[in-house]
Enzyme design. Structure first.
Site, PDB file in Angstrom:
ATOM      1  N   GLU A  95      87.225  39.947  56.674  1.00  2.87           N
ATOM      2  CA  GLU A  95      86.494  39.089  57.614  1.00  2.87           C
ATOM      3  C   GLU A  95      87.443  38.325  58.527  1.00  2.87           C
ATOM      4  OE1 GLU A  95      85.910  39.333  54.402  1.00  2.87           O
ATOM      5  OE2 GLU A  95      83.779  39.825  54.129  1.00  2.87           O
ATOM      6  N   MET A 148     111.246  31.844  61.740  1.00  2.00           N
ATOM      7  CA  MET A 148     111.174  30.490  62.302  1.00  2.00           C
ATOM      8  C   MET A 148     111.409  29.440  61.215  1.00  2.00           C
ATOM      9  SD  MET A 148     110.947  28.908  65.104  1.00  2.00           S
ATOM     10  CE  MET A 148     109.989  29.525  66.484  1.00  2.00           C
ATOM     11  N   LYS A 198      68.921  35.048  53.832  1.00  2.00           N
ATOM     12  CA  LYS A 198      68.468  36.433  53.770  1.00  2.00           C
ATOM     13  C   LYS A 198      66.959  36.552  53.969  1.00  2.00           C
ATOM     14  CE  LYS A 198      69.380  40.569  51.009  1.00  2.00           C
ATOM     15  NZ  LYS A 198      70.035  41.084  49.775  1.00  2.00           N
ATOM     16  N   PHE A 235      74.722  33.703  43.263  1.00  2.00           N
ATOM     17  CA  PHE A 235      75.808  34.656  43.495  1.00  2.00           C
ATOM     18  C   PHE A 235      76.189  34.668  44.979  1.00  2.00           C
ATOM     19  CE2 PHE A 235      77.139  39.068  44.515  1.00  2.00           C
ATOM     20  CZ  PHE A 235      78.368  39.023  43.874  1.00  2.00           C
ATOM     21  N   GLN A 236      77.465  34.562  45.250  1.00  2.00           N
ATOM     22  CA  GLN A 236      78.012  34.532  46.613  1.00  2.00           C
ATOM     23  C   GLN A 236      77.385  33.432  47.463  1.00  2.00           C
ATOM     24  OE1 GLN A 236      78.104  38.622  48.173  1.00  2.00           O
ATOM     25  NE2 GLN A 236      80.157  38.820  47.299  1.00  2.00           N
TER      26      GLN A 236
END
Lengths: 85, 548
Positions: B47, B460, B159, B109-110
């Site tokens: 993602e 760096m 959802k 869940f999630q």
């Protein structure tokens, strides 16, 4: 410097959290806070006193940018608050 | 029509033909709608890659970029990209699936409170609570992302709302706001410009975001005021403009930094006095009055108190500030500094000198090539030594400094501008941070060119350890890097390694002329540093130029 503010805004579930996050992140501590919804939960009215070494305009300009905020007013700063106490 | 199909239709109504994302449980209805919905979806392999591709898409075109992720880990993986877009004012709309409404707040869940997580890294964020809100929220999200100071906006959609019936929504046609320019402020600005002996333009990313490149160049053409730019301002001014002195700040040019310290009027245009620009703030432009032009009123007087500010659209203001002035001595000084402090590319030995390599690439690459960088030494060398004439052609994570940005940003830019060359310049540290996006390049056969500058170090950080931490190289030595050419070949990307100056010309030709994607892996010495460097806490004229 203490500053007394009012914030008028359209209400949403996370708005109070959103405002308070900006207050903290920009370097201001909340000393007093009153929040109430008006117009059938459509709007949120907030009165708060904040404390910081930083210039209050650094906060008010950030608050004014938040989507849903309609008005930010600076009512008083430290000297006036003390005088009225 | 269900909510998910409604979202796809709304994307099309906002002229979105391309989105980037990754599917998962709570966003499955939207992926079902995308299956034959008429919007192209590019599957990224993480993602974070999707949101950074959306940023690359947005920055290379000026249009809104869209990314999609599922709830929970999908949404949390977007956060770094949203923060990047926030810091660099990039118009991105992120759509996340959320668990069904009745499960929110049950530790399902999630399930994660993505709205809460997003508060610090978006311009605004919405959670859709019922079908009626879906249409207005999508419209507001696109409006907010692109208007004023652009930024990322998140829409979290449970959802059940994706699966439920959509509610028709009549789009509100807003009358365009006609902005009144403050004539008194214009007059004051004109007087300040006319009175100045040593005026200087300090040009930031806001000019490109405001699509005010033409008015800016016209303003420079008329006034002939010397100019400097920020990292995000690169490309706003033509690189060969007479009195343009280059990038200012920590790794800015000597001419730019000296000019800032000497000017008597600083006109900040779409710039925000970032600490990497100002160095020690109290000593930044110490002799200058400041005019600040920026659409975000919260930037005015945030770090530097200014004499005059205007927050209207730059396209409207700049033409009103055009005035012919007589500043020959200052212009001459600018020209002299440009010559005296010009970059030098002579370098002993056979080892490749990255600044010279990048200079040569800039000379060889086609016009309108998009350069996407990662973060670190190579990023600063690109800014210093390549030349760019459009801000859309220099895509560099500036405010957040997000390692792993370059490859996915190049994916987004290549999808957005398939006819233009897109080159990702990366370092060996950054490259590994989103290396999975080579899979996206393979999947779409995207002809993205990758120039990987490898010093087997986090260069760096190593440079700062050398300079400021007594050479204690804590966790910056990467001599155990993988074989990058072999790694690329696993994704069907051909490549080669070079390590000597004599190999550069032919290798760059192969990179540029390869039909598909290509990896040019360049080994350089870990001893090379980025110069000049304004040490932390120092004024901009206190530049270090070597280890001595």
């Amino acid at each position: 410097m203490k500053s007394q503010l009012t914030i008028e805004s359209q209400n949403s579930p996370e708005l109070l959290e959103r405002l308070l996050r900006v207050v903290r992140h920009r370097g201001f501590n909340v000393q007093t806070l009153q929040a109430e919804t008006t117009d059938n939960e459509q709007n949120l009215h907030l009165s708060l006193t904040v404390y910081s070494e930083r210039e209050i305009s650094l906060l008010t300009k950030q608050l004014e940018k938040i989507f849903g905020v309609t008005k930010v007013s600076l009512l008083a700063q430290q000297a006036e608050i003390k005088a009225s106490a | 029509m269900n909510g998910a199909n409604f979202v796809v239709q709304a994307l099309k109504q906002h002229n979105i033909s391309q989105v980037f994302g990754y599917p998962g449980g709570a966003i499955m209805p939207l992926y079902d709608a995308l299956y034959d919905g008429g919007v192209d979806h590019l599957l990224c392999r993480h993602e974070q890659g999707a949101v950074m591709a959306a940023i690359g898409y947005a920055r290379s075109t000026g249009n809104v970029g869209v990314c999609i992720a599922t709830s929970g880990p999908g949404a949390t993986n977007l956060i770094t990209g949203l923060a990047d877009a926030m810091m660099d004012s990039v118009p991105v709309v992120a759509i996340t699936g959320q668990v069904a409404s009745h499960l929110i707040g049950t530790d399902a869940f999630q399930e994660i409170d993505v709205l809460g997580l997003s508060l610090a890294c978006t311009k605004h964020s919405f959670m859709v609570q019922n079908a009626e809100q879906l249409g207005p929220i999508i419209e507001q999200a696109f409006e907010l992302a692109a208007s004023g100071r652009p930024g990322p906006v998140l829409i979290d959609i449970p959802k059940d709302i994706q699966l439920g019936d959509a509610v028709n929504f009549a789009s509100i046609c807003k009358a365009p706001i006609t902005e009144k320019v403050d004539q008194e402020a214009i007059n004051k600005a004109l007087a300040m410009i006319s009175d100045a002996q040593k005026p200087l333009l300090y040009v930031g990313g806001g000019v490109g975001m405001a699509k005010a490149i033409t008015p800016l160049r016209q303003f420079i053409n008329t006034t002939k005021i010397p100019s400097v730019c920020t990292l995000k301002g690169i490309g706003a001014i033509e690189h060969d403009s007479d009195y343009f002195l280059g990038m200012v700040g920590m790794h800015g040019s000597k001419a730019s930094n000296f000019a800032i310290q000497e000017c008597d009027l600083l006109i900040a245009i779409g710039a925000r006095f970032d600490d990497r620009v100002t160095g020690k703030l109290d000593e930044f432009a110490p002799h200058a009055k400041v005019i600040h032009l920026d659409i975000d009123a919260a930037e005015v007087d945030k770090l530097r108190t200014v004499e005059l500010s205007m927050t209207e659209d730059l396209k409207h203001i700049l033409p009103l500030l055009e005035v012919e002035i007589s500043i020959e001595d200052w212009q001459q000084k600018a020209l002299t500094m440009k010559v005296d402090f010009a970059n030098r590319y002579d370098h002993p030995g056979e080892a490749i000198f990255a600044p010279a390599l990048l200079r040569q690439l800039a000379q060889m690459q086609p016009r309108d090539t998009v350069i996407c960088t990662d973060v670190g030494q190579h990023q600063m060398w690109v800014a210093q030594h390549m030349f760019v004439d459009r801000p859309e052609n220099h895509i560099s994570s500036s405010g957040l400094g997000t390692m792993g940005f370059g490859i996915p940003a190049a994916v987004g830019a290549k999808v957005a501008r398939p006819d233009d060359m897109v080159i990702a310049v990366s370092g060996d540290g950054s490259f590994m941070m989103n290396v999975q996006e080579l899979g996206t390049i393979k999947r779409k056969k995207l002809p993205v060119k990758i120039l990987l500058i490898d010093n087997q170090r986090l260069g760096m950080v190593r440079q700062w350890q050398k300079l400021f931490f007594d050479g204690r190289y804590s966790e910056t030595i990467l001599t155990d890097n993988p074989d990058f050419v072999t790694l690329a070949s696993a994704f069907d990307i051909p490549g080669e390694t070079i390590s000597t100056k004599s190999q550069i010309q032919d290798a760059l030709t192969r990179l540029l002329e390869s039909e598909g994607a290509y990896l040019l892996h360049v080994s350089i010495s870990e001893e090379e540093n980025v110069w000049p460097l304004v040490p932390p806490g120092a004024a901009n004229d206190k530049m270090m130029e070597s280890l001595q």
